[in-house]
Design an enzyme around this catalytic site. Structure first.
Site, PDB file in Angstrom:
ATOM      1  N   VAL A 125      56.494  27.406  42.125  1.00  0.00           N
ATOM      2  CA  VAL A 125      56.848  25.996  42.175  1.00  0.00           C
ATOM      3  C   VAL A 125      58.334  25.805  41.905  1.00  0.00           C
ATOM      4  O   VAL A 125      58.932  24.801  42.309  1.00  0.00           O
ATOM      5  CB  VAL A 125      56.010  25.195  41.161  1.00  0.00           C
ATOM      6  CG1 VAL A 125      56.360  25.578  39.718  1.00  0.00           C
ATOM      7  CG2 VAL A 125      56.192  23.705  41.352  1.00  0.00           C
ATOM      8  N   SER A 127      62.120  28.321  41.251  1.00  0.00           N
ATOM      9  CA  SER A 127      62.728  29.639  41.167  1.00  0.00           C
ATOM     10  C   SER A 127      64.164  29.476  40.700  1.00  0.00           C
ATOM     11  O   SER A 127      64.955  28.762  41.327  1.00  0.00           O
ATOM     12  CB  SER A 127      62.686  30.331  42.539  1.00  0.00           C
ATOM     13  OG  SER A 127      63.287  31.599  42.468  1.00  0.00           O
ATOM     14  N   ALA A 128      64.481  30.112  39.588  1.00  0.00           N
ATOM     15  CA  ALA A 128      65.818  29.992  39.010  1.00  0.00           C
ATOM     16  C   ALA A 128      66.488  31.356  38.985  1.00  0.00           C
ATOM     17  O   ALA A 128      65.974  32.341  39.511  1.00  0.00           O
ATOM     18  CB  ALA A 128      65.734  29.396  37.605  1.00  0.00           C
ATOM     19  N   ILE A 130      67.070  33.412  36.512  1.00  0.00           N
ATOM     20  CA  ILE A 130      66.532  34.426  35.616  1.00  0.00           C
ATOM     21  C   ILE A 130      65.036  34.669  35.840  1.00  0.00           C
ATOM     22  O   ILE A 130      64.553  35.792  35.699  1.00  0.00           O
ATOM     23  CB  ILE A 130      66.770  34.012  34.142  1.00  0.00           C
ATOM     24  CG1 ILE A 130      68.264  33.902  33.874  1.00  0.00           C
ATOM     25  CG2 ILE A 130      66.120  34.985  33.170  1.00  0.00           C
ATOM     26  CD1 ILE A 130      69.013  35.212  33.959  1.00  0.00           C
ATOM     27  N   ALA A 131      64.302  33.632  36.199  1.00  0.00           N
ATOM     28  CA  ALA A 131      62.846  33.753  36.314  1.00  0.00           C
ATOM     29  C   ALA A 131      62.337  32.749  37.337  1.00  0.00           C
ATOM     30  O   ALA A 131      63.091  31.909  37.840  1.00  0.00           O
ATOM     31  CB  ALA A 131      62.183  33.520  34.953  1.00  0.00           C
ATOM     32  N   VAL A 133      58.551  30.283  38.320  1.00  0.00           N
ATOM     33  CA  VAL A 133      57.384  29.677  37.688  1.00  0.00           C
ATOM     34  C   VAL A 133      56.271  29.497  38.709  1.00  0.00           C
ATOM     35  O   VAL A 133      56.516  29.033  39.833  1.00  0.00           O
ATOM     36  CB  VAL A 133      57.742  28.317  37.054  1.00  0.00           C
ATOM     37  CG1 VAL A 133      56.510  27.670  36.435  1.00  0.00           C
ATOM     38  CG2 VAL A 133      58.833  28.503  35.998  1.00  0.00           C
ATOM     39  N   ASP A 286      70.749  23.809  28.200  1.00  0.00           N
ATOM     40  CA  ASP A 286      70.731  24.032  29.652  1.00  0.00           C
ATOM     41  C   ASP A 286      70.119  22.816  30.333  1.00  0.00           C
ATOM     42  O   ASP A 286      69.160  22.923  31.101  1.00  0.00           O
ATOM     43  CB  ASP A 286      69.933  25.306  29.967  1.00  0.00           C
ATOM     44  CG  ASP A 286      70.280  25.881  31.329  1.00  0.00           C
ATOM     45  OD1 ASP A 286      71.296  25.456  31.910  1.00  0.00           O
ATOM     46  OD2 ASP A 286      69.545  26.755  31.821  1.00  0.00           O
TER      47      ASP A 286
END
Length: 521
Positions: A125, A127-128, A130-131, A133, A286
């Site tokens: 759902v 995407s950044a 580092i990770a 979701v 952040d």
């Protein structure tokens, strides 16, 4: 050699995506524009410049993506097309394979995904850098099912970050050797701070514990919601948390159509920020729009939803008091006090003339008061303060870098929600209340409560300690008893003085608060 290869790769990416051409054409020199046309020959630079810049940051890795995320909130500093593209970095970084995510989850928990979740959405759902979701439905031990979000760390992140940080440390050393101005910025210490926070982000258990702390801190505020962590399913590379349902804060028209009070939302954001910073000294660092949503559920309508707690900032009591006094002095335009605070804190040499520094700060800040937020650029204020501070050898404090970054995020969000928001007027009542709490009798009562357990443990032991001491020296009992009586008399006089002094101190505090409420703000 690895740093040289990484540096060469950065240069190659810059040339491939035409970053050099963008830089040359942005400078107001005719001959530089000619050079830009020459260097662009033979390269396909037909894609829009914003798209090229975003793709270049994505190719360069997580550190550069985070840089773009910060810039995306500063639409006053960027052209519209570039700001729109950088906004895509907030939660639409290209995802990694769902198969890799599933393998990470199964390796972390030692069970197939189907045994842990009754349903699992393979497509992420969000995407950044580092990770990413995934949404899922967790099977509870009591048979109840629960909607959750599963955050999975990107694979092989550590080597990439180590290469970039190694290059940044090398560049920081070069910059620091260039001039006294560069050394004053403490680039190596800033890189060390950045190194610490990036490595913290790679440990998702640390992120989960930070979220739990923020959730406790914010419970009584009723302005922001923090997801609950499900500790049975939290590992260093995978964490499972309560699923939060809301609308991204930058979808303003959708929020307005749902009936959300947008100006109040902007004011609440400022309140949340100042509460976390000055009351708790523990803040979400952040806060770009990709990590902030607004709840539309009837029982929590209009509340903020905070996500992604990989970077949090902390402040000591000294930092909080220093910053609060600076803000209070700015709000009442007491630039002399601001200059004095810089000298008292050691940020500038003790030999600095207060009147000269006062005049420099006044020339920077005075033009910005009583303006709506849309007419104030905090970035420009900071830049002018930096220019004015050169002559006073002001040292940049690395521990406040995160706070400055977060303040830029908050300003960017406020500008998007309500361009007419008066940042100074909104923050002033909060800081007034905070200052009263720090200087009033409640502060004294709280300090006494903190020390009470220590004295409560000591007092019952005094008779026994006195008896043991007298028993060990029978020959000298009379002389020591006389000394003890004399000491007791002095103690009584001291206690009387303390009681009278305490009464006078309390009366003084009451008088001071009356004066502060009338004159301070």
């Amino acid at each position: 050699m690895s740093r040289l290869f990484r540096g060469a790769y950065i240069v190659w990416i810059a040339l491939r995506y035409g970053m050099d051409e963008l830089l040359l054409t942005s400078l107001d020199r005719h001959w530089l524009r000619v050079v830009a046309r020459i260097v662009s020959v033979g390269r396909n630079l037909e894609a829009p410049r914003g798209q090229r810049m975003r793709e270049a940051l994505e190719r360069l890795g997580p550190i550069f993506v985070k840089f773009g995320q910060v810039l995306s909130t500063r639409r006053d500093l960027l052209p519209q097309d570039i700001a729109d593209e950088f906004a895509r970095l907030q939660d639409r970084v290209p995802p990694f394979s769902p198969d890799v995510a599933v393998a990470s989850i199964e390796r972390a928990f030692g069970r197939p995904v189907g045994e842990i979740f009754s349903s699992f959405e393979r497509e992420p759902v969000a995407s950044a850098s580092i990770a990413q979701v995934h949404f899922a439905t967790l099977k509870g031990r009591d048979g109840q099912e629960r909607d959750v979000a599963v955050k999975v760390l990107r694979p092989d992140m550590l080597p990439v970050i180590e290469k970039d940080l190694s290059l940044m440390r090398m560049l920081a050393g070069w910059v620091e050797s260039l001039s006294a101005d560069a050394r004053r910025l403490k680039p190596r210490e800033v890189v060390a701070e950045f190194d610490k926070y990036l490595h913290d982000e790679l440990d998702l258990v640390r992120e989960a514990s930070s979220a739990a702390q923020l959730r406790r801190n914010m419970e009584g505020l009723n302005l922001v919601m923090i997801p609950e962590m499900i500790w049975d399913y939290c590992q260093s590379d995978v964490i499972v948390m309560e699923r939060m349902k809301g609308v991204p804060v930058n979808q303003i028209e959708r929020l307005r159509a749902a009936g959300v009070d947008i100006p109040k939302l902007a004011r609440d954001g400022v309140t949340i920020f100042f509460t976390q910073v000055f009351r708790d000294g523990f803040f979400h660092a952040d806060m770009h729009p990709g990590n902030i949503q607004i709840s539309l559920a009837p029982d929590t309508f209009g509340r903020y939803i905070a996500l992604d707690f990989g970077i949090v900032g902390t402040l000591t009591e000294f930092d909080k008091e220093y910053l609060a006094q600076n803000f209070a002095a700015f709000f009442r335009r007491d630039y002399k006090r601001v200059a004095e605070l810089h000298i008292e804190s050691g940020w500038v040499p003790a030999s600095t003339r207060v009147d000269e520094m006062e005049a420099a700060i006044r020339s920077v800040c005075e033009p910005y008061f009583d303006r709506p937020l849309k007419e104030i650029s905090l970035g420009m204020v900071l830049m002018r303060l930096f220019q004015a501070s050169r002559r006073f050898d002001v040292e940049i404090q690395p521990q406040l870098v995160l706070l400055k970054k977060t303040l830029l995020n908050v300003e960017g969000l406020g500008r998007q929600l309500d361009p007419d928001l008066d940042l100074w007027h909104t923050a002033k009542p909060f800081l007034e209340t905070w200052m009263m709490e720090q200087m009033g009798p409640q502060k004294l009562i709280n300090e006494l409560k903190d020390q009470a357990p220590r004295y409560a443990k000591l007092l019952p032991d005094l008779p026994r300690l006195l008896h043991d001491y007298l028993k060990q020296n029978p020959a000298d009992n009379r002389r020591e008893l006389e000394q003890l009586i004399a000491e007791q008399r002095r103690t009584n006089r001291l206690l009387q003085g303390l009681i009278y002094g305490g009464i006078g101190f309390a009366l003084g505090l009451i008088a001071m608060q009356v004066i502060l409420r009338v004159r301070l703000f």
